[in-house]
Design an enzyme around this catalytic site. Structure first.
Site, PDB file in Angstrom:
ATOM      1  N   SER A 276       0.835  -1.208   0.000  1.00 13.89           N
ATOM      2  CA  SER A 276       0.000   0.000   0.000  1.00 13.89           C
ATOM      3  C   SER A 276       0.860   1.245   0.000  1.00 13.89           C
ATOM      4  CB  SER A 276      -0.898   0.022   1.233  1.00 13.89           C
ATOM      5  OG  SER A 276      -1.529   1.276   1.351  1.00 13.89           O
TER       6      SER A 276
ATOM      7  N   TYR B 190      -1.353   0.204  10.421  1.00 16.43           N
ATOM      8  CA  TYR B 190      -1.507  -0.412   9.095  1.00 16.43           C
ATOM      9  C   TYR B 190      -0.321  -0.039   8.216  1.00 16.43           C
ATOM     10  CZ  TYR B 190      -3.586  -1.270   4.453  1.00 16.43           C
ATOM     11  OH  TYR B 190      -3.840  -1.696   3.177  1.00 16.43           O
TER      12      TYR B 190
END
Lengths: 441, 245
Positions: free
Chosen positions: B138, B151
């Site tokens: 990501s 995250y």
């Protein structure tokens, strides 16, 4: 969730509405009944008016329910989730020798939408509506039960949901019959049609021999030229010696709203005139790919933006045939005198094949569909005048295209509406539905 | 016709990518947690043209299953050409800040499970001396931000791990592709207000297939995130720490 969004519109971009958005991801998901707000399923938003809107309440977005479930290559029976688009179905089945039994003029609609509006196409005169080819479907209602509906099981819900405008619950998946084709081409013929009388003659002559017929007419032509246009008819091509190249996939997309002055009676008159006269000879036969034949407007993405910020109305009615004295003549006269119609109007003969839907629109007669740029009161008054003719002649107006018919008109057009209303899910509603069931004098 | 192991097969990005592969007639071994959803995805891919689809239900936090997943996939498809790891969760940052157990679970899901799965996968491809490994990381892993650094740091660690793995496997002809999507409109981001930077998972899927064809190393999807993240990475920490990103 619980945030109002104005980004889900109807295709005519009128009226405007804002919604609480809830997306369905899996057919095993539940429906959000606890918000206290009414719910309406929403696919690709190709309904022209407010039958796909639920102002101030919940839209259940179904486009992620886009999985195929099974395709039987011997029988041509396809089962898929309700958010699968006709475009996706074609991309899978055409190469295997199958085609949709009935297709509307755009392939950018979902299967759920095709059932909920019981869509029709150029083959209505011989084959009827989409609903006739539906074998069964699963309907999730707010009581949490998944009803399997078919002509023999939950028959009442089956008939209410076909053409039921998404009001009877959420269609989860649909199983329907495809038709076999040899190739993705059509044997098509376009014939110049000088006036309405000739349209009637061509329709009658083509009824038996052609699976698909439609006419594009210039709704501004008057007098002896009333109903002037291009008559298009075709059949799926058999074995071809030489295949023409398939059309390119490229799509022009209208990037922004057009300024309103672009569409005026002069530009529209010029366009209609050129469209009629671009065909030099009275008859042209050719082999065409199914895309330009069935979906000419799909080549222009978001063409609804051409009508500018105020949007447009589409009007589609059906009136009895009654030969040369058909009420369609009076309707066309009213439109051409007003000078307000836009681009090309579509004229087509509907056949007598009954549809299973309680609220289905098509019935035997002639149907006319055309756009009107939204010019406020003048437009609404004209459409009301058209409604008067349709009402007086036992006709009907298509809910999928409507944003303005009165409750009185709706209830006259659809005499079985109260029978239908019994099957509307208590947690479901739409802007359209609230409008047309309102009590009236 | 490729033999593909797809882990996290019910994720929106994985589904869209698998549709592209199905049309090409590829064979797939799908792994996901929810059996019902997994069978819906498998059915869809079969209709679209996948020449073989095998499914296996597994909770990926159960690391003991990982070796078995890889062995079963190799057995079911008689070999593997391509692996896509697309599972993951986007937890609530605040919960992870308050409770380490929640943060640890995020790291196990978004980083350690990848390491555990990639160990047998990398060893298999290394021995075969060919193959492609595609992993969804990501843009969040490119710089730590107050709003989602748990995250982000899991994904950042994953990107670094993949860098090393790519370096190790390069000589034996195995490609390792790190995919860094920006904002994608999926169930994972359902609770986030959608801005103009959001794209459909189909856009990411097409980017993944393109990266595989070109054997790229690190791809940002859509492409403009490469430049956005370059700007974000270049900001001096003295300024960045004052920002509310």
């Amino acid at each position: 969730m619980n945030q109002y969004s104005a980004s889900y519109e109807c295709w005519g971009r009128f009226p405007k509405a804002s919604h609480i958005i809830h997306r369905m991801r899996w057919i095993t998901d539940t429906i959000p009944v606890d918000t206290g707000q009414k719910i309406l399923p929403y696919g690709l938003g190709r309904s022209y008016g407010d039958s796909c809107l639920n102002d101030g309440a919940v839209l259940l977005i179904t486009t992620a329910l886009n999985r195929f479930i099974a395709l039987d290559n011997t029988s041509g029976i396809l089962r898929c989730e309700a958010g699968v688009t006709l475009a996706e179905i074609l991309s899978v089945v055409v190469a295997r020798g199958w085609f949709l039994p009935v297709t509307p003029g755009t392939k950018f609609v979902t299967v759920g939408g095709a059932v909920a509006n019981d869509v029709h196409g150029k083959n209505h005169h011989g084959d009827g509506t989409f609903g006739r080819y539906v074998k069964n479907f699963a309907l999730l209602r707010s009581d949490g039960i998944r009803y399997l509906c078919s002509p023999t099981q939950n028959q009442d819900l089956f008939q209410a949901t076909i053409g039921g405008l998404g009001l009877t619950g959420l269609i989860l998946w649909v199983e329907f019959q495809l038709i076999p084709i040899h190739n993705p081409f059509l044997d098509a013929e376009t014939v110049q049609c000088k006036n309405l009388s000739q349209f009637f003659e061509l329709s009658q002559e083509s009824e038996e021999k052609y699976q698909y017929t439609v006419a594009w007419i210039d709704c501004l032509a008057r007098g002896r030229s009333l109903g002037r246009g291009i008559f298009i008819r075709g059949n799926h091509a058999h074995h071809l010696e030489k295949r023409p190249p398939p059309p390119s996939d490229s799509q022009i997309i209208i990037p922004v709203e057009a300024p309103s002055f672009l569409l005026n009676r002069f530009s529209i008159r010029a366009f209609n005139f050129l469209y009629y006269h671009k065909q030099r000879s009275p008859r042209v036969s050719q082999i065409v790919h199914l895309d330009p034949f069935f979906y000419p407007l799909d080549a222009i993405g978001k063409w609804n933006r051409l009508y500018g910020r105020r949007g447009f109305f589409q009007y589609q009615c059906v009136v009895p045939y009654e030969g040369q004295s058909s009420p369609i003549r009076r309707i066309l006269e009213t439109i051409s005198q007003s000078g307000m119609g836009s681009f090309l109007a579509v004229l087509k003969v509907f056949g007598d094949k009954p549809s299973p839907g309680i609220l289905s629109f098509p019935k035997k007669g002639i149907t006319l569909a055309l756009d009107f740029p939204n010019q406020g009161r003048d437009t609404l008054e004209l459409l009301e005048r058209l409604d008067q003719i349709v009402r007086a002649n036992n006709g009907a107006v298509y809910p999928a295209k409507d944003a303005r018919m009165s409750a009185a008109s709706f209830q006259t057009y659809f005499p079985r509406w109260q029978e239908f209303a019994k099957y509307v899910d208590p947690h479901f509603s739409s802007s359209f539905w609230r409008r047309v069931i309102a009590p009236h004098a | 016709m490729r033999k593909i192991l797809l882990i996290g097969a019910t994720s929106a990005i994985a589904q869209e990518t698998a549709k592209i592969w199905a049309v090409k007639g590829d064979e797939m071994f799908l792994v996901a947690r929810n059996a019902e959803n997994l069978s819906a995805v498998a059915g869809d891919l079969r209709v679209r043209g996948a020449s073989k689809v095998v499914t296996m239900t597994a909770e990926l936090l159960d690391f003991e299953l990982h070796q078995q997943i890889v062995t079963s996939a190799i057995a079911a498809l008689s070999g593997l050409d391509l692996v896509l790891l697309a599972h993951g969760t986007l937890g609530t940052q605040k919960l992870g800040e308050a409770d380490y157990a929640i943060a640890e679970r995020e790291y196990r899901t978004n980083f350690l499970s990848f390491v555990s799965l990639l160990t047998p996968i990398a060893n298999y491809f290394e021995k075969e001396r060919r193959g492609t490994i595609v992993v969804i990381s990501s843009v969040a892993g490119d710089r730590g931000r107050q709003s989602n650094y748990i995250y982000g740091s899991a994904k950042g660690a994953l990107s670094l791990f993949l860098q090393g793995l790519r370096n190790r496997l390069f000589l034996c002809g195995v490609a390792v592709i790190t995919v860094k999507p920006g904002f994608v409109d999926t169930p994972m981001t359902a609770h986030i207000k959608k801005g103009p930077l959001f794209v459909d998972p189909g856009v990411v899927a097409r980017g993944i297939e393109r990266a595989i064809q070109r054997r790229q190393d690190v791809v940002y999807l859509p492409w403009f995130w490469r430049f956005l993240m370059l700007v974000i990475r270049c900001m001096p920490e003295t300024i960045f720490k004052r920002m509310k990103l």
